[in-house]
Design a protein around this motif. Structure first.
Motif, PDB file in Angstrom:
ATOM      1  N   MET A   1      77.213  96.177  49.077  1.00 54.16           N
ATOM      2  CA  MET A   1      76.661  97.392  48.507  1.00 54.16           C
ATOM      3  C   MET A   1      75.656  97.041  47.426  1.00 54.16           C
ATOM      4  N   ASP A   2      74.579  97.800  47.374  1.00 51.52           N
ATOM      5  CA  ASP A   2      73.573  97.540  46.362  1.00 51.52           C
ATOM      6  C   ASP A   2      74.062  97.938  44.977  1.00 51.52           C
ATOM      7  N   LYS A   3      74.893  98.987  44.947  1.00 54.09           N
ATOM      8  CA  LYS A   3      75.294  99.476  43.645  1.00 54.09           C
ATOM      9  C   LYS A   3      76.705 100.035  43.701  1.00 54.09           C
ATOM     10  N   LEU A   4      77.626  99.401  42.987  1.00 51.55           N
ATOM     11  CA  LEU A   4      78.979  99.907  42.879  1.00 51.55           C
ATOM     12  C   LEU A   4      79.411  99.875  41.417  1.00 51.55           C
ATOM     13  N   LYS A   5      78.442 100.050  40.529  1.00 52.53           N
ATOM     14  CA  LYS A   5      78.694 100.171  39.098  1.00 52.53           C
ATOM     15  C   LYS A   5      79.576  99.064  38.547  1.00 52.53           C
ATOM     16  N   GLY A   6      79.275  97.808  38.905  1.00 52.65           N
ATOM     17  CA  GLY A   6      79.926  96.669  38.271  1.00 52.65           C
ATOM     18  C   GLY A   6      81.385  96.493  38.597  1.00 52.65           C
ATOM     19  N   ILE A   7      81.736  96.521  39.880  1.00 51.73           N
ATOM     20  CA  ILE A   7      83.118  96.260  40.257  1.00 51.73           C
ATOM     21  C   ILE A   7      83.466  94.812  39.915  1.00 51.73           C
ATOM     22  N   LYS A   8      84.583  94.619  39.212  1.00 48.75           N
ATOM     23  CA  LYS A   8      84.997  93.299  38.751  1.00 48.75           C
ATOM     24  C   LYS A   8      86.198  92.808  39.539  1.00 48.75           C
ATOM     25  N   VAL A   9      86.100  91.579  40.031  1.00 44.66           N
ATOM     26  CA  VAL A   9      87.186  90.987  40.811  1.00 44.66           C
ATOM     27  C   VAL A   9      87.656  89.695  40.139  1.00 44.66           C
ATOM     28  N   LEU A  10      88.953  89.604  39.938  1.00 44.83           N
ATOM     29  CA  LEU A  10      89.566  88.394  39.391  1.00 44.83           C
ATOM     30  C   LEU A  10      90.261  87.644  40.532  1.00 44.83           C
ATOM     31  N   ILE A  11      89.920  86.378  40.716  1.00 48.47           N
ATOM     32  CA  ILE A  11      90.537  85.548  41.747  1.00 48.47           C
ATOM     33  C   ILE A  11      91.462  84.544  41.062  1.00 48.47           C
ATOM     34  N   VAL A  12      92.706  84.495  41.502  1.00 52.23           N
ATOM     35  CA  VAL A  12      93.670  83.570  40.906  1.00 52.23           C
ATOM     36  C   VAL A  12      94.305  82.753  42.018  1.00 52.23           C
ATOM     37  N   ASP A  13      93.995  81.474  42.053  1.00 52.77           N
ATOM     38  CA  ASP A  13      94.496  80.594  43.110  1.00 52.77           C
ATOM     39  C   ASP A  13      94.423  79.160  42.603  1.00 52.77           C
ATOM     40  N   ASP A  14      95.403  78.350  42.964  1.00 50.75           N
ATOM     41  CA  ASP A  14      95.383  76.956  42.514  1.00 50.75           C
ATOM     42  C   ASP A  14      94.639  76.045  43.479  1.00 50.75           C
ATOM     43  N   GLU A  15      94.016  76.618  44.501  1.00 52.14           N
ATOM     44  CA  GLU A  15      93.200  75.832  45.433  1.00 52.14           C
ATOM     45  C   GLU A  15      91.719  76.062  45.119  1.00 52.14           C
ATOM     46  N   PRO A  16      91.035  75.062  44.559  1.00 55.25           N
ATOM     47  CA  PRO A  16      89.626  75.217  44.190  1.00 55.25           C
ATOM     48  C   PRO A  16      88.740  75.655  45.355  1.00 55.25           C
ATOM     49  N   ALA A  17      89.041  75.185  46.556  1.00 58.76           N
ATOM     50  CA  ALA A  17      88.208  75.534  47.712  1.00 58.76           C
ATOM     51  C   ALA A  17      88.253  77.026  47.991  1.00 58.76           C
ATOM     52  N   ILE A  18      89.421  77.637  47.821  1.00 58.42           N
ATOM     53  CA  ILE A  18      89.542  79.079  48.051  1.00 58.42           C
ATOM     54  C   ILE A  18      88.806  79.854  46.963  1.00 58.42           C
ATOM     55  N   ILE A  19      88.948  79.403  45.727  1.00 59.02           N
ATOM     56  CA  ILE A  19      88.229  80.064  44.630  1.00 59.02           C
ATOM     57  C   ILE A  19      86.726  80.003  44.864  1.00 59.02           C
ATOM     58  N   ASP A  20      86.218  78.835  45.231  1.00 55.02           N
ATOM     59  CA  ASP A  20      84.776  78.685  45.467  1.00 55.02           C
ATOM     60  C   ASP A  20      84.315  79.562  46.638  1.00 55.02           C
ATOM     61  N   PHE A  21      85.089  79.578  47.702  1.00 56.24           N
ATOM     62  CA  PHE A  21      84.755  80.354  48.896  1.00 56.24           C
ATOM     63  C   PHE A  21      84.698  81.848  48.579  1.00 56.24           C
ATOM     64  N   LEU A  22      85.739  82.356  47.902  1.00 50.22           N
ATOM     65  CA  LEU A  22      85.784  83.785  47.593  1.00 50.22           C
ATOM     66  C   LEU A  22      84.746  84.175  46.547  1.00 50.22           C
ATOM     67  N   THR A  23      84.564  83.316  45.549  1.00 54.05           N
ATOM     68  CA  THR A  23      83.576  83.615  44.510  1.00 54.05           C
ATOM     69  C   THR A  23      82.175  83.731  45.110  1.00 54.05           C
ATOM     70  N   MET A  24      81.810  82.783  45.945  1.00 52.18           N
ATOM     71  CA  MET A  24      80.488  82.803  46.559  1.00 52.18           C
ATOM     72  C   MET A  24      80.294  84.080  47.391  1.00 52.18           C
ATOM     73  N   GLY A  25      81.293  84.413  48.204  1.00 52.55           N
ATOM     74  CA  GLY A  25      81.178  85.587  49.058  1.00 52.55           C
ATOM     75  C   GLY A  25      81.121  86.882  48.275  1.00 52.55           C
ATOM     76  N   LEU A  26      81.971  87.029  47.262  1.00 54.27           N
ATOM     77  CA  LEU A  26      82.032  88.277  46.500  1.00 54.27           C
ATOM     78  C   LEU A  26      80.803  88.461  45.611  1.00 54.27           C
ATOM     79  N   VAL A  27      80.337  87.384  45.004  1.00 57.18           N
ATOM     80  CA  VAL A  27      79.110  87.465  44.201  1.00 57.18           C
ATOM     81  C   VAL A  27      77.942  87.871  45.083  1.00 57.18           C
ATOM     82  N   ASN A  28      77.896  87.324  46.280  1.00 58.72           N
ATOM     83  CA  ASN A  28      76.834  87.677  47.227  1.00 58.72           C
ATOM     84  C   ASN A  28      76.883  89.149  47.608  1.00 58.72           C
TER      85      ASN A  28
END
Length: 207
Positions: A1-28
């Protein structure tokens, strides 16, 4: 979505690969994202970050996802989506009791997680949807109008709810789910009623 008024997502996982994967996708996708590798670090972020959605792994060192979900339920309005490698009914039930609104089994597809996030936001945070822009569509929930290329569409109340539902979900939907959500439970008239052309270049595939 182009605009969702700053939806904030917190990712909590002890696997760095999952954090990197989800962060990249959600930021995009346009979300604001922060992450933590354990429950205590996550709690330290919550007050300042104030996430709308928290994607939590169940099994983590120290404070696990279930305990973190329980604390979030007491201290915030964050919607929790739990991730786990274990597909056990008892664990799913416990996660929901502890405050999770959804539950996903690893491995999972990013598209499914994204769909589940979008499904939770409108109900949990309706004020964020006063206006949503998904070019070339703009939904104004205050006036209950939908604009296509800045031209207001002539829609009935039901047509407005149907188009809004389809645009915000962005995923394949069953006929039954659409009928239940837009027309109400128990409405099972001819399914052709929901086969609607939205505009040039848009097509709705209903399973």
């Amino acid at each position: 979505m182009d605009k969702l008024k700053g939806i904030k997502v917190l990712i909590v996982d002890d696997e760095p690969a999952i954090i990197d994967f989800l962060t990249m996708g959600l930021v995009n996708e346009g979300f604001e994202v922060m992450s933590a590798a354990d429950g205590m670090s996550a709690m330290n972020l919550v007050k300042a970050f104030q996430p709308h959605i928290a994607v939590l792994d169940v099994m983590m060192p120290g404070m696990d996802g279930l305990e973190l979900s329980r604390m979030l339920k007491k201290t915030s309005n964050t919607a929790v989506i739990m991730l786990t490698a274990k597909d056990e009914a008892e664990l799913r039930v416990k996660a929901l009791i502890e405050g999770a609104v959804d539950y996903m089994i690893k491995p999972f597809s990013f598209e499914e997680l994204l769909a589940r996030i979008y499904a939770r936001i409108p109900n949990r945070f309706p004020h964020l949807f006063d206006e949503v822009v998904l070019s070339p569509i703009r939904i104004d929930d205050r006036s209950r109008e939908i604009h296509y290329n800045e031209q207001s569409l002539k829609l009935s109340a039901t047509e407005y709810e149907l188009l809004k539902f389809l645009v915000l979900r962005r995923t394949v939907l069953s006929k039954t789910r659409i009928l239940d959500q837009v027309w109400g439970y128990g409405f099972y008239k001819e399914h052709k009623v929901i086969r609607t052309v939205l505009g040039p270049g848009y097509r709705v595939d209903v399973a």
